[in-house]
Design an enzyme around this catalytic site. Structure first.
Site, short mmCIF file in Angstrom:
data_model
loop_
_atom_site.label_atom_id
_atom_site.label_comp_id
_atom_site.label_asym_id
_atom_site.label_seq_id
_atom_site.Cartn_x
_atom_site.Cartn_y
_atom_site.Cartn_z
N HIS A 79 0.81 -1.22 0.00
CA HIS A 79 0.00 0.00 0.00
C HIS A 79 0.84 1.26 0.00
CE1 HIS A 79 -1.78 -3.41 2.20
NE2 HIS A 79 -2.74 -3.22 1.31
N GLU A 131 -2.96 3.27 2.12
CA GLU A 131 -2.53 3.84 0.82
C GLU A 131 -2.77 5.35 0.80
OE1 GLU A 131 -4.12 2.03 -2.81
OE2 GLU A 131 -3.91 3.98 -3.82
C1 2E6 Z 1 -1.89 -2.08 -2.53
C2 2E6 Z 1 -2.66 -1.15 -3.14
C3 2E6 Z 1 -3.85 -1.56 -3.61
O1 2E6 Z 1 -7.28 -2.48 0.86
P1 2E6 Z 1 -6.70 -2.60 -0.52
O2 2E6 Z 1 -7.63 -3.12 -1.52
O3 2E6 Z 1 -6.05 -1.31 -0.94
O4 2E6 Z 1 -5.45 -3.59 -0.40
P2 2E6 Z 1 -5.33 -5.15 -0.57
O5 2E6 Z 1 -4.06 -5.53 0.13
O6 2E6 Z 1 -6.55 -5.87 -0.21
O7 2E6 Z 1 -5.16 -5.31 -2.13
C4 2E6 Z 1 -3.98 -5.11 -2.82
C5 2E6 Z 1 -3.52 -3.71 -2.91
C6 2E6 Z 1 -2.32 -3.37 -2.40
N1 2E6 Z 1 -4.27 -2.82 -3.49
#
Ligand code: 2E6
Ligand code: F3S
Length: 336
Positions: A79, A131
């Protein structure tokens, strides 16, 4: 249980994206090369199974760098982190590997550029998400601009912006594509000169998984989304199914499934968020087969993905370097 076997439709694409694949591999490679403990700033990705699995191999998940001992190896989660955290790790001389998804890094660079030009930036995203905290932490207010976080369309009217050097927008990568388009349209109506990416900063994986789950809602009565409650992109998949009028459940795995959900269900759609591994999807299918005689129907992919992000050079299996010489911050990406 109904007399006819339950039909199962699998979303395609679903599950791991290139950024998650790379981030998990970075932790695995670091554990192999340097041994436990490997410190990880925040959950490497928002998935309980992945985090517990890496923890069992020696990864230690922390939020504050104060909890990382001197001389340790530290990995930034997919993130991303703020500039202040990057600097703190550098100043401490920690051995850092950056598992920030290259598509998040792209947004950091965008925000940094607007800040350097003295512009204000409107960031569309969810308050408190790591993020968003990382991206806001790449905006350098010393050039005179301000970064404003908005979460929904009503926030546009409440913005107070008087910056002669201009205004730009950026977005979190895992938002609902449709809701974000509506917010950007409202921003453009209020601030016609606003600068920004061609469309938004939502990543290919988020877009593709949203299209695929929407496709499933055409034929299925109920949607199961494999993913953890903390995962933004997985929550968006559940919401899209609900907005299409279908019952939808976000589950960590087969153990969360309640038989009562299937009382009036002839066709179930199964998808997985970008941080949910395929093994969990397969366990869900096995559970549905065992409980309801579930049969898999073939579903054509809505799109075929080819994206791959390279590992940091010094963690590649062919790096041919000893662990002692592998120090330093590393980032590397190639889109294929
Ligand atoms: C990094 C950025 C976006 O909560 P989110 O959907 O952002 O994060 P994850 O870890 O569930 O999904 C991957 C990710 C990482 N998405
Ligand atoms: Fe990156 Fe999107 Fe995955 S931002 S980590 S490719 S969900």
């Amino acid at each position: 249980m109904s007399a006819t076997p339950l039909k199962i439709h699998l979303a395609n694409p679903r599950g791991f994206c290139a950024g998650v694949d790379r981030a998990v591999e970075i932790v695995d490679r670091a554990l192999d090369l340097f041994g436990a403990p490997i410190f990880v700033r925040h959950e490497i990705v928002h998935n309980r199974f992945i985090v517990e699995n890496l923890r069992s191999k020696g990864a230690v998940f922390i939020e504050e760098l104060a909890d990382v001992p001197d001389g340790a190896t530290l990995i930034f989660s997919a993130h991303g982190v703020s500039r202040a955290i990057e600097t703190e790790a550098e100043t401490r001389g920690l051995r850092v590997f950056d598992a920030t998804c290259p598509l998040v890094t792209k947004v950091h660079l965008e925000v940094e550029r607007h800040a350097r030009l003295g512009r204000d930036v409107v960031l569309i995203g969810h308050a408190g998400h790591p993020e968003v905290e990382g991206t806001m932490g790449h905006f350098d207010a010393r050039f005179g601009g301000t970064i404003h976080l908005i979460e929904r369309i009503d926030d546009v009217a409440a913005l107070h912006i008087h910056n002669p050097k201009g205004l730009a927008y950026s977005t979190q990568t895992t938002l609902s594509v449709d809701e974000t388009q509506a917010i950007i349209a409202a921003l453009r109506r209020r601030f016609p000169a606003i600068e920004g990416p061609k469309k938004d900063d939502i990543c290919y994986a988020t877009q593709n998984r949203q299209d695929a789950v929407r496709d499933l809602t055409q034929t299925c009565d109920l949607i199961l989304v494999v993913g953890s409650k903390t995962s933004s992109n997985s929550n968006r998949l559940r919401e899209i199914a609900e907005q299409a009028g279908k019952a939808a459940y976000l589950i960590d795995g087969a153990a969360d499934i309640d038989d009562a959900w299937f009382a009036d269900c002839a066709r179930v759609g199964v998808t997985a968020g970008a941080s949910a591994p395929e093994v969990l999807v397969q366990q869900v299918l096995a559970h549905l087969a065992q409980r309801f005689g579930g049969e898999l129907e073939t579903t054509a992919p809505t799109i075929v993905e080819h994206m791959v992000f390279a590992l940091p050079k010094t963690l590649r299996p062919d790096a041919g370097m000893s662990a002692e010489t592998n120090a330093g911050t590393n980032a590397g990406a190639s889109a294929g």
